[in-house]
Write a protein that holds these residues in place. Structure first.
Motif, PDB file in Angstrom:
ATOM      1  N   ASN A 156       9.877  17.087 -11.333  1.00  0.00           N
ATOM      2  CA  ASN A 156      10.965  16.623 -10.470  1.00  0.00           C
ATOM      3  C   ASN A 156      11.098  15.110 -10.646  1.00  0.00           C
ATOM      4  OD1 ASN A 156      12.841  16.177  -8.485  1.00  0.00           O
ATOM      5  ND2 ASN A 156      11.429  16.469  -6.789  1.00  0.00           N
ATOM      6  N   ASP A 157      11.766  14.715 -11.745  1.00  0.00           N
ATOM      7  CA  ASP A 157      11.755  13.288 -12.068  1.00  0.00           C
ATOM      8  C   ASP A 157      12.891  12.505 -11.412  1.00  0.00           C
ATOM      9  OD1 ASP A 157      13.837  14.217 -13.520  1.00  0.00           O
ATOM     10  OD2 ASP A 157      13.313  13.195 -15.393  1.00  0.00           O
ATOM     11  N   ALA A 185       4.653   9.837  -9.334  1.00  0.00           N
ATOM     12  CA  ALA A 185       4.107  10.018 -10.689  1.00  0.00           C
ATOM     13  C   ALA A 185       3.583  11.431 -10.843  1.00  0.00           C
ATOM     14  CB  ALA A 185       2.992   8.999 -10.940  1.00  0.00           C
ATOM     15  N   ALA A 186       2.934  11.938  -9.767  1.00  0.00           N
ATOM     16  CA  ALA A 186       2.344  13.276  -9.830  1.00  0.00           C
ATOM     17  C   ALA A 186       3.416  14.348  -9.974  1.00  0.00           C
ATOM     18  CB  ALA A 186       1.507  13.533  -8.573  1.00  0.00           C
ATOM     19  N   ARG A 224       0.841  -1.195   0.000  1.00  0.00           N
ATOM     20  CA  ARG A 224       0.000   0.000   0.000  1.00  0.00           C
ATOM     21  C   ARG A 224       0.880   1.250   0.000  1.00  0.00           C
ATOM     22  NH1 ARG A 224      -3.263   2.163   5.208  1.00  0.00           N
ATOM     23  NH2 ARG A 224      -1.126   2.678   5.747  1.00  0.00           N
ATOM     24  N   GLN A 225       1.916   1.243   0.866  1.00  0.00           N
ATOM     25  CA  GLN A 225       2.780   2.408   0.956  1.00  0.00           C
ATOM     26  C   GLN A 225       3.549   2.625  -0.349  1.00  0.00           C
ATOM     27  OE1 GLN A 225       2.330   4.391   3.554  1.00  0.00           O
ATOM     28  NE2 GLN A 225       3.467   5.777   2.233  1.00  0.00           N
ATOM     29  N   GLU A 226       3.949   1.491  -0.949  1.00  0.00           N
ATOM     30  CA  GLU A 226       4.700   1.624  -2.204  1.00  0.00           C
ATOM     31  C   GLU A 226       3.815   2.226  -3.300  1.00  0.00           C
ATOM     32  OE1 GLU A 226       6.859  -1.882  -3.345  1.00  0.00           O
ATOM     33  OE2 GLU A 226       7.281  -1.042  -5.336  1.00  0.00           O
ATOM     34  N   VAL A 227       2.555   1.787  -3.332  1.00  0.00           N
ATOM     35  CA  VAL A 227       1.631   2.339  -4.334  1.00  0.00           C
ATOM     36  C   VAL A 227       1.458   3.842  -4.111  1.00  0.00           C
ATOM     37  CG1 VAL A 227      -0.770   2.335  -5.124  1.00  0.00           C
ATOM     38  CG2 VAL A 227       0.412   0.171  -4.766  1.00  0.00           C
ATOM     39  N   GLY A 274      -2.662  16.485  -7.293  1.00  0.00           N
ATOM     40  CA  GLY A 274      -3.441  17.305  -8.221  1.00  0.00           C
ATOM     41  C   GLY A 274      -2.613  17.944  -9.330  1.00  0.00           C
ATOM     42  N   LYS A 275      -1.272  17.915  -9.190  1.00  0.00           N
ATOM     43  CA  LYS A 275      -0.422  18.489 -10.240  1.00  0.00           C
ATOM     44  C   LYS A 275      -0.584  17.742 -11.562  1.00  0.00           C
ATOM     45  CE  LYS A 275       3.394  20.642  -7.723  1.00  0.00           C
ATOM     46  NZ  LYS A 275       4.827  20.470  -7.382  1.00  0.00           N
TER      47      LYS A 275
END
Ligand SMILES: [Fe+2]
Ligand SMILES: [Fe+2]
Length: 387
Positions: free
Chosen positions: A169-170, A163-164, A153-156, A209-210
């Motif tokens: 900031n990749d 991802a957001a 769950r935490q990893e997701v 939301g980004k």
């Protein structure tokens, strides 16, 4: 493996008679005969038996007292105890059963009766041991699965948070650090552990939301125009919507006659998602009411958002962004401290200072990938820290 049985009787003759009666069982039972109840008590505190037989009438330490002591020990609590009583001892029999005796036998004892009773209690003990073993195996499995589930769950959540922020900031661990920093600040505030863990899990979704903000604005180097800033500010409400919007899905489930389990899973409240939604909506509010999107002030801003705000800003100050270089700690701390009472809740700031050594460790352990090339050391955006 041989079953172990302890026989306690103050009469040597009785014990000898019992030993003779049970001679045929020597191959399968390991039998210990003790004629001193105090010595028996010593042995029982350190040795585990599969069954115990006790005489009720013994001097110094009565059978019932010894039974009571055995049942109070960790090692003897589940050991079946067969009591040997006189025929007329009705009251004693009741007492023995109340104290946890597994069975009662009248004296003088017949060999067949004794063997039958002992076989019964031994079998029962074997089943109970098996059940206990199975239960502890199951408990261990459940614990393992719970940990696995918690981790996945935490990893997701972390991957979703990353991802957001991927577009602006990749290379960073910003969202993970924010979750960790929120945890140590919340602990410094003495908030209850369930809240702290939920915050740790939820805070990484603060900028979810980004996803809904166009590249040209999100990745713009340098200051945003007022119109662009208005669009950028929408990420709070977009984030909240992403995290709360399930009513439509529910209607769809109802209409399509979806599997009931799915429907209840979707409709049940989820504290992590609920908190993440509140943080997404309110993490840009400011203590003095000059933040966005609702201009909330003071305690009207949820505490989880006040904590996230300081962790988010401090970490953003210390990190490279498309519109700024990474500031050193002294400069970052000075900017944060200048905003106490205006942007930040003074109490949360105090907790942040208390947690600073742990915050530093988090930054050290979760460093960003140095692939980013720093920009010029300038930043004149209206809200340069964390848009
Ligand atoms: Fe944000
Ligand atoms: Fe952030």
């Amino acid at each position: 493996m041989k079953k172990s049985i302890l026989f306690v009787d103050d009469s040597r003759q009785v014990l000898d008679a019992l030993a003779r009666m049970l001679q045929t069982k020597r191959d399968i039972w390991s039998m210990t005969f003790v004629d001193d109840p105090l010595e028996a008590w010593e042995i029982l505190q350190s040795t585990s038996f599969d069954a115990v037989t006790l005489d009720v009438n013994m001097p110094v330490l009565r059978g019932l007292e010894l039974l009571e002591r055995i049942k109070k020990t960790e090692i003897g609590r589940d050991v079946p105890v067969v009591m040997l009583t006189g025929l007329g001892d009705r009251h004693l029999k009741r007492q023995a059963l109340d104290l946890g005796a597994a069975d009662l036998l009248n004296k003088p004892v017949e060999a067949e009766d004794l063997i039958a009773r002992l076989q019964n209690v031994l079998r029962l003990k074997e089943y109970e041991d098996l059940l206990k073993h199975e239960n502890s195996w199951l408990e261990r499995k459940i614990q393992e699965r719970t940990v696995e589930l918690y981790r996945s769950r935490q990893e997701v959540v972390w991957r979703l948070g990353k991802a957001a922020e991927h577009r602006d900031n990749d290379t960073g661990n910003h969202v993970i650090r924010v979750g960790c920093m929120c945890r140590v600040i919340a602990e410094a505030l003495d908030l209850d552990s369930e809240f702290v863990e939920t915050l740790f899990a939820a805070a990484p979704l603060h900028d979810i939301g980004k996803i809904g903000i166009p590249d040209a604005i999100l990745m713009k180097q340098g200051p945003l125009s007022e119109a662009e800033r208005q669009i950028m500010m929408r990420h709070c409400r977009i984030g909240e919507r992403i995290l709360t919007e399930n009513a439509a899905a529910l209607r769809l489930f109802d209409g399509d006659g979806a599997v009931p389990e799915i429907r209840s899973a979707v409709s049940s409240r989820n504290p992590l998602i609920d908190m993440a939604a509140r943080i997404a909506l309110t993490h840009h509010e400011k203590w003095d009411g000059t933040g966005y999107p609702q201009s909330l002030s003071g305690d009207a801003i949820p505490i989880e958002a006040r904590i996230t705000a300081i962790a988010d800003v401090f970490d953003a100050l210390m990190s490279v962004r498309p519109y700024k270089v990474a500031f050193d700690e002294r400069r970052s701390l000075a900017i944060v401290s200048d905003s106490v009472g205006t942007h930040f809740d003074p109490l949360v700031y105090e907790a942040f200072l208390k947690a600073l050594p742990r915050v530093r460790r988090i930054r050290e352990q979760l460093r960003d990938c140095p692939r980013y090339s720093p920009h010029e050391d300038h930043c004149d955006a209206p809200d340069p820290v964390c848009r």
